[in-house]
Design an enzyme around this catalytic site. Structure first.
Site, PDB file in Angstrom:
ATOM      1  N   ALA A  76      -5.411  11.642-109.366  1.00 17.39           N
ATOM      2  CA  ALA A  76      -6.614  12.092-110.077  1.00 17.39           C
ATOM      3  C   ALA A  76      -6.363  13.445-110.740  1.00 17.39           C
ATOM      4  O   ALA A  76      -5.388  14.144-110.433  1.00 17.39           O
ATOM      5  CB  ALA A  76      -7.784  12.185-109.111  1.00 17.39           C
ATOM      6  N   GLN A  78      -7.757  16.309-110.393  1.00 18.01           N
ATOM      7  CA  GLN A  78      -7.682  17.397-109.421  1.00 18.01           C
ATOM      8  C   GLN A  78      -6.890  16.982-108.171  1.00 18.01           C
ATOM      9  O   GLN A  78      -7.176  17.423-107.057  1.00 18.01           O
ATOM     10  CB  GLN A  78      -9.080  17.864-109.038  1.00 18.01           C
ATOM     11  CG  GLN A  78      -9.716  18.808-110.040  1.00 18.01           C
ATOM     12  CD  GLN A  78      -8.977  20.144-110.156  1.00 18.01           C
ATOM     13  OE1 GLN A  78      -8.330  20.595-109.221  1.00 18.01           O
ATOM     14  NE2 GLN A  78      -9.079  20.786-111.321  1.00 18.01           N
ATOM     15  N   SER A  79      -5.880  16.172-108.372  1.00 13.93           N
ATOM     16  CA  SER A  79      -5.087  15.671-107.244  1.00 13.93           C
ATOM     17  C   SER A  79      -4.283  16.779-106.579  1.00 13.93           C
ATOM     18  O   SER A  79      -3.528  17.506-107.224  1.00 13.93           O
ATOM     19  CB  SER A  79      -4.127  14.580-107.737  1.00 13.93           C
ATOM     20  OG  SER A  79      -3.169  14.270-106.747  1.00 13.93           O
ATOM     21  N   ASN A  80      -4.431  16.861-105.264  1.00 17.90           N
ATOM     22  CA  ASN A  80      -3.582  17.757-104.476  1.00 17.90           C
ATOM     23  C   ASN A  80      -2.166  17.209-104.365  1.00 17.90           C
ATOM     24  O   ASN A  80      -1.207  17.975-104.226  1.00 17.90           O
ATOM     25  CB  ASN A  80      -4.174  17.930-103.078  1.00 17.90           C
ATOM     26  CG  ASN A  80      -5.577  18.463-103.117  1.00 17.90           C
ATOM     27  OD1 ASN A  80      -5.811  19.572-103.554  1.00 17.90           O
ATOM     28  ND2 ASN A  80      -6.532  17.651-102.676  1.00 17.90           N
TER      29      ASN A  80
END
Length: 334
Positions: A76, A78-80
């Site tokens: 995504a 805002q993927s970590n």
């Protein structure tokens, strides 16, 4: 085969500095009438930390064994995961290509510019986009297309897949985490963990059970409803067991998923999650992220309210990190 030998056959890049802390949350324990502990995997260290560091040790180990010079991964906006992959690549002298999927609609400009997106740019990652958020096979194919382009340029790319039809190397990181947690404390009644891709949940369940733990492992859904997530977890656990060469049947029987805190869906901060995020911050001074850990704590609170976690029980919650995403959710948090 001894449990210590199960992971030794897999190449592993050293990204963790050591075991993460296990802390008792005294004020919340008193408030909830349970003994609540927090496994601080937000403190894994590399690139703002988080649970993905554990998973990436095995993917990057495999990549290095293949002499890869570029790693491609999808997630995504805002993927970590992709931010952590960019940090790992930087540490190991590799390039990273991050494919950002549109999983969360109607977000403000800070979602696309701040938090993990900003950090990945500082890390020097290449960004590409994928317009769909629920097409794992399509996302993997798009990564392979970019990998082919890089190969034609003389590079040696390595793809970290999202789909379930590939060996779950990342889940090995949480097999190790389950063993680590069992060494730190053995007499807890339950562990509560977010469940999305399934690697963290499935690996943790496997690591604890092969260590001899009898604790329940309760997966709090962050992306799909409980039925769909349970079906996914069966596949994840079976694939992981096959990778390790162990019998999956007992593990599959112990899969538990809960979706009471899922609404309004993946990447959205509902009232339960927002309240849980604020309760943790204002009671213990510890931040949760809006996508995974806020939902996880909200799910834990629901389990307490339903008396599925009973008074006096000792419970461990896995803090999977992801704190940079907070800055991408400024509008929702305000």
């Amino acid at each position: 085969m001894k449990q210590d030998d199960l992971l030794s056959k897999f190449p592993r890049a050293q990204l963790m500095s050591g075991p993460t802390p296990l802390e008792r949350l005294d004020r919340l324990s008193e408030k909830l009438n349970i003994e609540l502990w927090l496994k601080r995997d937000d403190l894994t260290g590399l690139g703002f930390g988080g649970n993905k560091t554990r998973q990436l040790e095995f993917y990057f180990g495999d990549a290095l064994a293949q002499d890869a010079d570029t790693v491609l991964i999808t997630g995504a906006v805002q993927s970590n995961y992709v931010r952590s992959a960019a940090a790992a690549a930087a540490r190991l002298g590799m390039k990273s290509v991050l494919q950002l999927e549109e999983r969360v609609p109607d977000m403000g400009p800070e979602y696309y510019q701040s938090g993990n997106v900003l950090l990945a740019k500082i890390l020097g990652a290449e960004h590409i986009s994928f317009p769909v958020g629920e097409d794992e096979a399509g996302a993997d194919l798009a990564l392979h297309k970019r990998a082919d382009e890089l190969r034609a340029q003389g590079r040696n790319p390595y793809v970290i897949h999202l789909g379930l039809h590939h060996p779950p190397l990342g889940a090995l990181g949480y097999v190790a985490a389950g063993q680590e947690l069992h060494q730190q404390m053995q007499d807890f009644d339950a562990v509560v963990v977010p469940t999305g891709s399934g690697a963290t949940h499935g690996g943790l369940l496997t690591g604890l059970k092969i260590s001899g733990s009898s604790a329940k492992v309760m997966g709090i859904c962050v992306r799909r409803n409980s039925q769909l997530q349970h079906e996914r977890m069966v596949t994840v656990v079976e694939n992981l067991a096959n990778l390790l060469g162990i019998d999956p049947s007992a593990l599959v029987r112990d899969i538990e998923t809960r979706d009471e805190a899922l609404a309004p869906g993946y990447g959205r901060l509902g009232p339960k999650s927002r309240s849980a995020l604020e309760l943790m911050a204002q009671t213990e001074g510890i931040f949760l992220d809006p996508v995974y850990t806020a939902k996880t704590f909200a799910g834990l609170l629901d389990l307490v309210q339903r008396n599925e976690i009973r008074r006096g029980q000792k419970v461990v919650m896995i803090h999977t990190g992801g704190l940079p995403a907070l800055f991408g959710y400024q509008k929702e948090l305000e």
